[in-house]
Design an enzyme around this catalytic site. Structure first.
Site, short mmCIF file in Angstrom:
data_model
loop_
_atom_site.label_atom_id
_atom_site.label_comp_id
_atom_site.label_asym_id
_atom_site.label_seq_id
_atom_site.Cartn_x
_atom_site.Cartn_y
_atom_site.Cartn_z
N PRO A 237 78.60 -38.92 36.92
CA PRO A 237 77.93 -39.77 36.27
C PRO A 237 77.18 -39.64 34.92
CG PRO A 237 77.01 -39.78 38.65
CD PRO A 237 77.70 -38.62 38.42
N ARG B 94 98.46 -33.92 30.65
CA ARG B 94 98.16 -35.17 29.62
C ARG B 94 99.48 -35.69 29.37
NH1 ARG B 94 93.16 -32.25 26.54
NH2 ARG B 94 91.68 -33.62 27.45
N GLU C 204 91.32 -39.03 31.90
CA GLU C 204 91.89 -37.83 31.74
C GLU C 204 91.75 -37.52 30.22
OE1 GLU C 204 95.08 -36.11 34.05
OE2 GLU C 204 95.24 -37.64 34.87
#
Length: 405
Positions: free
Chosen positions: A132, A268, A389
């Site tokens: 969070p 990625r 990501e």
């Protein structure tokens, strides 16, 4: 190592066509339903498992493709089918990459097969890094892992968020802090085996897009895992932490590997390929529509304003694919990303997906804004690529640092 080429070989073409057929015949007809239901499409994953798409063997074959193009080719075709369902099918792969990037051969052989199960008993896995208060800022991570030497166990406490398959996974890979004074260099990754007491699902998120993919919080309360569940092993961790402490005392030095970043760096270009697939899907819908939609006595593609938009869309998609393929080939060839080429591919492809899906809605006009046509869903799905990501802003930071050296 295969030479770089832009031409797929016959084996790759067969795999591409096989995946395309599954995406067109199984995924697309079910896409709108599962988007509305916002549930994991277990029947579709089951079908993928039956024919070998959802399996360790399939992803291993693509991962070890000597050209490096196996994974991006597979991601593009599946996400061309539907991003939400595709993420449910490939989401386990991020956890698997986490083990491959940080684990020992024994850990890889033990845990990765358990992430997939088999065609008769499918499983999924979750990679848990974000928190969070610690998304892009991994140094702010609060989940702690404390070693209990008397029992050779690690005790994990904290809350993870934005975890694909979080809480429903058979195996969770959790990144936690083992030395808070070292910041992001004091992190390590842990396997949490199935049915481990103390791990539970927190909030399940209702999302703007990729709604067929399960995203939730993972709560860890005094979760005890055996010592052998530390990826890479304790000896390797102690050596890495010792180097990091020495570098910190010396005021810097060489970069020390971070557990979460090692996973994201490896994935990625694959995310870029996902974005290319979604962009291509929207472009093809828009192109077909422009050829058949008649206004003022002629197809709208004969209007320069529409034709030029489509030309730009096609060009950007091809450019994005080339960046993804280059980065994927470089990674397989062992060539370093000296200019952050992996981040370049993810950044550009993600932005292209947002732009192209928006343009597709514009070309379809009012129809594009309705759920009767898929471009509305594709545009919602595309928004995630610039966020997860590593946001586009983080990619730009990585690239700018690389080129400033």
């Amino acid at each position: 190592m295969g030479e770089f080429t832009l031409e797929l070989n016959e084996d790759q073409k067969q795999v591409r066509d096989w995946l395309h057929g599954f995406a067109a015949e199984v995924m697309r007809p079910a896409a709108a339903e599962w988007d509305e239901r916002e549930e994991t499409p277990w029947p579709i994953i089951q079908e993928a498992a039956k024919i070998g798409i959802y399996s360790l063997d399939f992803y291993a074959q693509q991962f070890f493709d000597p050209t490096g193009l196996g994974i991006p080719m597979a991601m593009e075709e599946l996400f061309w089918g539907d991003a939400g369902i595709a993420l449910s099918i490939v989401g386990t792969g991020l956890a698997a990459v986490g083990v491959l990037a940080n684990g020992t051969e024994e850990q890889i052989g033990t845990w990765v097969p358990q992430m997939y199960g088999d065609a008769h008993d499918i499983k999924v896995a979750a990679f848990c890094s974000s928190e969070p208060d610690a998304g892009s800022d991994v140094a702010s991570m609060r989940t702690r892992a404390v070693y209990d030497g008397a029992k050779d166990e690690w005790v994990l406490n904290g809350t993870k968020t934005w975890a694909t398959n979080g809480g429903i996974a058979n195996v969770h890979v959790v990144v936690a802090v083992v030395d808070a004074e070292l910041g992001s260099k004091g992190h390590a990754s842990f396997i949490v085996p199935p049915n481990t007491p103390g791990l539970s699902q927190g909030q399940k998120f209702q999302k703007h897009g990729i709604r067929a993919s399960h995203t939730a919080e993972v709560v860890l309360e005094d979760v005890r895992v055996p010592g052998h569940c530390l990826l890479g092993g304790k000896e390797k961790l102690d050596e890495r932490l010792a180097r990091a402490r020495e570098k910190a005392k010396a005021g810097g030095g060489e970069r020390v590997k971070n557990a979460a970043m090692a996973t994201f760096e490896a994935s990625r270009p694959a995310v870029g390929a996902m974005a290319v697939g979604t962009a291509r899907a929207a472009y093809e819908v828009a192109l077909d529509y422009a050829k058949t939609r008649v206004q003022f006595g002629r197809p709208i593609i004969e209007n320069q304003g529409v034709a030029f938009q489509l030309a730009d869309m096609a060009t950007r998609i091809d450019a994005a694919r080339l960046l993804v393929w280059r980065a994927s080939w470089m990674a397989t060839a062992g060539k370093p990303f000296t200019a952050a080429e992996g981040s370049m591919s993810k950044l550009y492809a993600s932005e292209v997906a947002k732009e192209v899906t928006a343009q597709a809605i514009q070309i379809l006009g009012g129809n594009g804004y309705t759920r009767e046509y898929p471009v509305e869903r594709m545009h919602r799905d595309a928004a995630i690529y610039t966020i997860f990501e590593g946001t586009s802003e983080i990619q730009r930071m990585v690239i700018s640092r690389a080129i400033a050296k």
